[in-house]
Enzyme design. Structure first.
Site, PDB file in Angstrom:
ATOM      1  N   SER A 256       0.830  -1.204   0.000  1.00 62.19           N
ATOM      2  CA  SER A 256       0.000   0.000   0.000  1.00 62.19           C
ATOM      3  C   SER A 256       0.865   1.254   0.000  1.00 62.19           C
ATOM      4  CB  SER A 256      -0.870  -0.001   1.257  1.00 62.19           C
ATOM      5  OG  SER A 256      -0.039   0.250   2.380  1.00 62.19           O
ATOM      6  N   LYS A 257       0.195   2.410  -0.095  1.00 65.73           N
ATOM      7  CA  LYS A 257       0.904   3.706  -0.041  1.00 65.73           C
ATOM      8  C   LYS A 257       1.693   3.839   1.262  1.00 65.73           C
ATOM      9  CE  LYS A 257      -0.288   6.806  -3.402  1.00 65.73           C
ATOM     10  NZ  LYS A 257      -1.643   6.757  -3.956  1.00 65.73           N
ATOM     11  N   ARG A 258       1.099   3.352   2.348  1.00 65.50           N
ATOM     12  CA  ARG A 258       1.785   3.474   3.647  1.00 65.50           C
ATOM     13  C   ARG A 258       3.094   2.702   3.668  1.00 65.50           C
ATOM     14  NH1 ARG A 258      -1.221   1.808   8.750  1.00 65.50           N
ATOM     15  NH2 ARG A 258       0.869   1.935   9.623  1.00 65.50           N
TER      16      ARG A 258
END
Ligand code: GLU
Length: 493
Positions: A256-258
């Site tokens: 994910s982006k995180r």
């Protein structure tokens, strides 16, 4: 058996930083094309104008070149199937959409956004999956022509078969069977005259004579649509391969982006543009990426030529691949050890010069063999070897104090070492090591008290390549001056 030359393509959208996922598709495409004597094509899928991010197209060109995956055809180099930017191919899509309308496989749809939204809300209330309700599916061609002539806005939709099943064959996943009743009348051409991804990619793969479509598994859901479009034209299908999904480093869930932010905080990245800056080599990155989805033994070290030799799409696997940055370190370090001295010197020099250090090639060539085994990333050369190219070093005063001694005693040791070195005609390893070892013996100090102290004085740091070879490269004058400076610092403490 002779293998037919493959035409492969990577087709990124310039909507964000070029990602490892693009690197992986490009790598496999490149390997397959090279292996079979075919061509590897770069196509830019830029029809989603709202999401286009300026500069990211150039990032794709630069990233692929940095990786050594030079495409044979592409927007910046041309080729006989161009243009290679989809926004420059509008007429081609328009032409082909008319063919499908003409043969009854597609139709113009005049439904407004308001109408579509209302239908969607009702379907959701009934707990149905949102899908086009078919208002224009059987529109009379005469009426459609009139409304178009009147300037009404319209899209073109694919007339998905309602009965039976679609069998789509993926080379690594086998037959994927979908009930046609589950499929939607997808939009092929938007009301702004631009194609959707589904239509543009399918048309271009045909027009560009692509034989193998390798892409991410996020396209599996619309794979039956693509297959139906190809069949509606009566075209030959390419070999389709949907690659494995990238998982978080923990293996739990999709990347994910995180995870991207987290990686950055740990000195890693999933963006190709960052790899050089972080000290990774194209060899290390390619090797790492290659094995995320290619079922060869895990720690197989291969350069591009060796990969070409061994590559087969039969060995690609659909199993998800967790991003493991420790493996990136491993492959990077392993490849660094395989570079020749000249090659590695050329690669680490920019890391020194961008720190403002004045690097002489003669010195650098001597330094490289001492550093090679210590580097995981190329920029590690800075922490291990900047002192080679500095006029002075400024060790932390407390580091100059030998273990178990105080500042005064340490100064006395340094003074004695200075005298011994001064008495030698040169600073070669052979000359300096024996008298210093003799001093350790007779003084009753341990080797670390003498050499640790000398290391900090001459290099400015506690960890360095082997001391005597290092001092030889630093040179006599500089070593003596640095020891003298250390003595002064210790005496003032
Ligand atoms: N433009 C699509 C993407 O960036 C390419 C998918 C494909 O290779 O067909 O994901």
């Amino acid at each position: 058996m002779s293998i037919k030359p493959a035409r492969t393509r990577v087709a990124p959208s310039p909507t964000g930083h070029a990602h490892l996922a693009t690197a992986r598709v490009a790598l496999y495409d490149y390997l397959l094309a090279k292996k079979t004597g075919g061509q590897f094509v770069l196509r830019i899928e830029d029809t989603d104008l709202k999401r286009t991010v300026p500069g990211t197209e150039q990032e794709i060109f630069d990233g692929l070149r940095w990786l050594g995956l030079q495409y044979d055809e592409g927007p910046d180099i041309g080729g006989k199937f161009g243009p290679y930017r989809q926004t420059e191919r509008r007429e081609i899509y328009m032409h082909h959409s008319k063919t499908l309308v003409g043969n009854g496989s597609a139709y113009p749809c005049f439904c407004t956004a308001d109408h579509l939204e209302k239908v969607k809300q009702e379907q959701m209330k009934r707990k149905e999956n949102p899908h086009y309700d078919g208002t224009c599916r059987n529109i009379d061609p005469g009426e459609a022509a009139r409304r178009i002539a009147n300037g009404e806005k319209y899209t073109i939709r694919f007339k998905m078969p309602k009965e039976g099943v679609t069998i789509a064959h993926d080379h690594v996943r086998g037959d994927i069977v979908t009930e046609n009743a589950q499929l939607n009348d997808y939009i092929l051409m938007k009301s702004d005259g631009l194609p959707t991804y589904h239509f543009a990619a399918t048309v271009d793969d045909h027009e560009m004579q692509i034989t193998h479509v390798l892409r991410g598994s996020e396209w599996l859901g619309t794979f039956p649509l693509h297959v139906n479009i190809v069949r509606a034209f009566g075209w030959e299908e390419p070999v389709w391969v949907h690659l494995s999904v990238f998982l978080k480093p923990s293996g739990k869930g999709k990347l994910s982006k995180r995870d991207t932010t987290l990686a950055a905080s740990e000195g890693y990245s999933v963006f190709i543009k960052d790899m050089n800056e972080l000290g990774f080599t194209p060899e290390g990155v390619n090797n790492w990426v290659a094995l995320m989805g290619w079922g060869v033994a895990e720690d197989d070290v291969m350069n591009l030529d060796q990969m070409i030799e061994r590559f087969s799409i039969d060995h690609l696997t659909p199993s998800p691949a967790a991003i493991n940055f420790q493996k990136l370190d491993h492959f990077n370090a392993t490849h660094i050890r395989l570079f020749t001295t000249e090659d590695l010197a050329g690669r680490i020099k920019p890391y020194f010069t961008r720190e403002g250090l004045n690097v002489s090639d003669d010195v650098l060539l001597k330094v490289v063999p001492l550093l090679r085994e210590r580097l995981v990333t190329l920029d590690d050369c800075l922490s291990f070897g900047s002192f080679f190219f500095k006029d002075d070093v400024t060790p932390a005063p407390e580091d100059l104090i030998a273990k178990g001694l105080d500042a005064k005693q340490s100064a006395a040791v340094a003074q004695r070492v200075y005298q011994i070195l001064l008495a030698q005609p040169d600073i070669s390893h052979e000359r300096c090591e024996p008298p210093l070892r003799a001093y350790v013996e007779e003084s009753g100090l341990n080797a670390n008290q003498v050499f640790g102290n000398l290391r900090v004085a001459t290099t400015g740091q506690k960890v360095s390549p082997p001391l005597f070879e290092t001092m030889e490269i630093i040179g006599r004058e500089k070593c003596l001056a640095r020891i003298k400076n250390a003595i002064e610092v210790l005496e003032k403490m």
